[in-house]
Design a protein around this motif. Structure first.
Motif, PDB file in Angstrom:
ATOM      1  N   THR A 118      18.314  97.062  27.429  1.00  0.00           N
ATOM      2  CA  THR A 118      17.653  97.416  28.679  1.00  0.00           C
ATOM      3  C   THR A 118      18.500  96.985  29.860  1.00  0.00           C
ATOM      4  O   THR A 118      18.869  95.807  29.983  1.00  0.00           O
ATOM      5  CB  THR A 118      16.269  96.759  28.756  1.00  0.00           C
ATOM      6  OG1 THR A 118      15.437  97.296  27.727  1.00  0.00           O
ATOM      7  CG2 THR A 118      15.628  97.007  30.113  1.00  0.00           C
TER       8      THR A 118
ATOM      9  N   THR B 134      15.389 101.695  29.531  1.00  0.00           N
ATOM     10  CA  THR B 134      14.414 100.676  29.143  1.00  0.00           C
ATOM     11  C   THR B 134      14.089 100.859  27.669  1.00  0.00           C
ATOM     12  O   THR B 134      13.664 101.944  27.253  1.00  0.00           O
ATOM     13  CB  THR B 134      13.133 100.790  29.971  1.00  0.00           C
ATOM     14  OG1 THR B 134      13.447 100.685  31.364  1.00  0.00           O
ATOM     15  CG2 THR B 134      12.155  99.676  29.595  1.00  0.00           C
TER      16      THR B 134
ATOM     17  N   LEU C 195      18.487 103.956  34.826  1.00  0.00           N
ATOM     18  CA  LEU C 195      17.783 102.890  34.125  1.00  0.00           C
ATOM     19  C   LEU C 195      17.483 103.290  32.682  1.00  0.00           C
ATOM     20  O   LEU C 195      16.944 104.368  32.425  1.00  0.00           O
ATOM     21  CB  LEU C 195      16.484 102.549  34.853  1.00  0.00           C
ATOM     22  CG  LEU C 195      15.593 101.484  34.209  1.00  0.00           C
ATOM     23  CD1 LEU C 195      16.320 100.137  34.154  1.00  0.00           C
ATOM     24  CD2 LEU C 195      14.282 101.360  34.986  1.00  0.00           C
TER      25      LEU C 195
ATOM     26  N   ALA D  74      21.899  94.141  33.415  1.00  0.00           N
ATOM     27  CA  ALA D  74      20.533  93.765  33.091  1.00  0.00           C
ATOM     28  C   ALA D  74      20.000  92.850  34.198  1.00  0.00           C
ATOM     29  O   ALA D  74      20.780  92.212  34.913  1.00  0.00           O
ATOM     30  CB  ALA D  74      20.490  93.065  31.742  1.00  0.00           C
TER      31      ALA D  74
ATOM     32  N   LEU E 280      12.832 105.710  29.105  1.00  0.00           N
ATOM     33  CA  LEU E 280      12.154 104.739  28.248  1.00  0.00           C
ATOM     34  C   LEU E 280      12.255 105.199  26.793  1.00  0.00           C
ATOM     35  O   LEU E 280      11.988 106.366  26.489  1.00  0.00           O
ATOM     36  CB  LEU E 280      10.685 104.621  28.658  1.00  0.00           C
ATOM     37  CG  LEU E 280       9.785 103.764  27.758  1.00  0.00           C
ATOM     38  CD1 LEU E 280      10.243 102.313  27.789  1.00  0.00           C
ATOM     39  CD2 LEU E 280       8.334 103.901  28.210  1.00  0.00           C
TER      40      LEU E 280
ATOM     41  N   SER F 164      11.708  99.498  24.903  1.00  0.00           N
ATOM     42  CA  SER F 164      10.491  98.713  24.757  1.00  0.00           C
ATOM     43  C   SER F 164       9.497  99.456  23.886  1.00  0.00           C
ATOM     44  O   SER F 164       9.429 100.685  23.898  1.00  0.00           O
ATOM     45  CB  SER F 164       9.874  98.446  26.135  1.00  0.00           C
ATOM     46  OG  SER F 164       8.634  97.772  25.998  1.00  0.00           O
TER      47      SER F 164
END
Length: 119
Positions: A89, A116, A114, A39, A10, A118
Motif C-alpha cells: 500500500t 491500497t 494510490l 507509503a 483498492l 486491504s
C-alpha cells in the motif's frame, strides 16, 4: 514533458493490479523509466526500473511479484503487480529519465496513483 499515469485502486491481498505510464517524448530521448512508491510516514523508494535497452531491476521487496514490461513504442512503462500484500500500500509514482546532452539527464515525474491493499 508530461507523464500520464493510470491504474491503481483498492485490491485484496493476493490480488493483482496494473499501472501504466506514458511519457510525451520519443524513445530516443529516454534513458530509463520506472516506478517509485511512498507509503504513509515513509520515504519514497524505488520499486522497479527498466532501461532503454530493456534491462529491468527490482527492489528486493517486490522481486518475483512485480514485473515492468515496456511497450514496443518504448515510451510507455507498465507495472504489473501480482500477489499484492498490505505492505505494498502506497502512492506509486512513475518517472522517466531523459537524456539532456553532455552526459546529463533530467528526471520527470508523473502524478501519483494510490494503491491500497486491504481485505
Amino acid at each position: 514533458v508530461q507523464l500520464q499515469a493510470s491504474g491503481g485502486g483498492l485490491v485484496q491481498p493476493g490480488g493483482s493490479l496494473r499501472l501504466s505510464c506514458s511519457v510525451s517524448r520519443n524513445i530516443s530521448d529516454i534513458n530509463d523509466m520506472g516506478w517509485y512508491r511512498q507509503a504513509p510516514g515513509k520515504q519514497r523508494e524505488l520499486v522497479a526500473v527498466i532501461s532503454s535497452g530493456g534491462t529491468a531491476n527490482y527492489a528486493d521487496a517486490v522481486k518475483g511479484r512485480f514485473t515492468i514490461p515496456r511497450d514496443n513504442a518504448g515510451n510507455t512503462v507498465v507495472l504489473q503487480m501480482n500477489s499484492l500484500k498490505p505492505e505494498d500500500t502506497a502512492v506509486y509514482y512513475c518517472y522517466a529519465r531523459l537524456r539532456a546532452g553532455g552526459g546529463f539527464f533530467d528526471r520527470y515525474w508523473g502524478q501519483g496513483t494510490l494503491v491500497t491493499v486491504s481485505a
